[in-house]
Design a protein around this motif. Structure first.
Motif, PDB file in Angstrom:
ATOM      1  N   SER A  63      -1.062  11.196  15.508  1.00  0.00           N
ATOM      2  CA  SER A  63      -0.437  12.198  16.687  1.00  0.00           C
ATOM      3  C   SER A  63       0.529  13.170  16.438  1.00  0.00           C
ATOM      4  N   THR A  93      -0.572  15.822  14.955  1.00  0.00           N
ATOM      5  CA  THR A  93      -0.784  16.937  14.951  1.00  0.00           C
ATOM      6  C   THR A  93       0.065  17.696  15.800  1.00  0.00           C
ATOM      7  N   SER A  94       0.528  16.893  15.847  1.00  0.00           N
ATOM      8  CA  SER A  94       1.281  18.476  17.085  1.00  0.00           C
ATOM      9  C   SER A  94       2.388  19.119  16.884  1.00  0.00           C
TER      10      SER A  94
END
Length: 300
Positions: A294, A297-298
């Motif tokens: 997460s 991907t940010s």
């Protein structure tokens, strides 16, 4: 004797042995690298060192290395790789492994090209490099990005090349992703038909049909590490910190320590950083793969 033609590391490769890891091409006008079996010459003049089971003697034009229990390899002129197995019983897969790693690093060094020890994903025509020392989570992150349908450009090695716009671009090495058993399980990949090395729980997943031999500008690099305080954190690195983080992830760094190679490193990485943001992501030693994914991907 049969010969095989491939594209890999941004080079045209003619080989006396088949390489399922490389991307086959029907023909090319110019051979950049010739791989064959044969006797290797005496050790060249230069400096010698060893790392575990591999001993090296090299200069900026020649490399001779010996892998205990496997054989000898001679790399010269940026265009020749000669393999001399220790005996006829050595598995071809094992011989190929050291060509794709150490021998090709020698070829690139002799051609004054910097390889990065990073994975990469291609997004909107630009590359994000993902690096990290062993255990930092690079393999698991790459497996997670695959599961999210990100376009994987290259695994393990990305070659740096200057574009016509003087921006540093990335070139893919070969169409195989290497994943440890833990990463295979975390994202439920089932194909274990290609074991990278005998006795090792690391498997190759091929993507020949999607292999892209074009070069693309690099606009981000994400470096993963284990945090000291058992928390997640993200830091945008600049100036000397960014330079040090990138240099730390050059593939086979010991090959680039002569005065001439140090100049090459400085020029190439300085040029890269003019257009590339570098981020350091620290993570707990034990964390859920999706939590790390997460955060990555940010950033991309």
């Amino acid at each position: 004797m049969s010969t095989f033609t491939y594209s890999g590391f941004g080079l045209n490769i003619l080989s006396a042995i088949p390489f399922p890891e490389l991307s086959p091409v029907s023909s090319f006008e110019q051979v950049h690298v010739n791989i064959r079996f044969g006797e290797v010459p005496a050790a060249p003049d230069g400096f010698s060192f060893s790392t575990g089971r591999i001993s090296y003697t090299m200069n900026d034009r020649e490399l001779l290395f010996t892998v205990a229990g496997v054989g000898k390899y001679y790399v010269a002129g940026g265009n020749t790789i000669i393999i001399h197995p220790e005996n006829d019983a050595i598995e071809t897969r094992l011989l190929r492994l050291f060509v794709l790693a150490t021998a090709m690093a020698g070829i690139l060094q002799q051609r004054h090209i910097i390889p990065m020890h990073t994975a990469s994903v291609l997004i909107d025509g630009k590359l994000t490099l993902i690096g990290g020392h062993s255990g930092a989570g690079k393999s698991t992150t790459l497996a997670g990005l695959m599961s999210k349908q990100f376009r994987i450009f290259s695994d393990d090695i990305v070659v740096l090349a200057e574009g016509t716009d003087r921006i540093i671009h990335g070139v893919a090495s070969y169409p195989m992703i290497k994943l440890w058993e833990q990463s295979m399980q975390a994202f439920e990949y089932e194909d274990r038909s290609f074991r990278v090395m005998p006795g090792m729980e690391k498997y190759g997943l091929f993507f020949h049909d999607d292999f892209d031999t074009n070069r693309y500008p690099i606009n981000k690099m994400i470096v993963l590490k284990i945090s000291d305080d058992h928390r997640f954190s993200t830091e945008h690195l600049t100036a000397g910190s960014a330079f040090a983080a990138v240099v730390e992830h050059i593939y086979k760094p010991s090959f680039f320590n002569t005065p001439e190679m140090r100049i090459l490193k400085f020029k190439t990485i300085t040029q890269l950083l003019q257009h590339t943001d570098v981020y350091l992501v620290a993570r707990p030693a034990n964390c859920a793969p999706d939590d790390l994914l997460s955060i990555v991907t940010s950033l991309i």
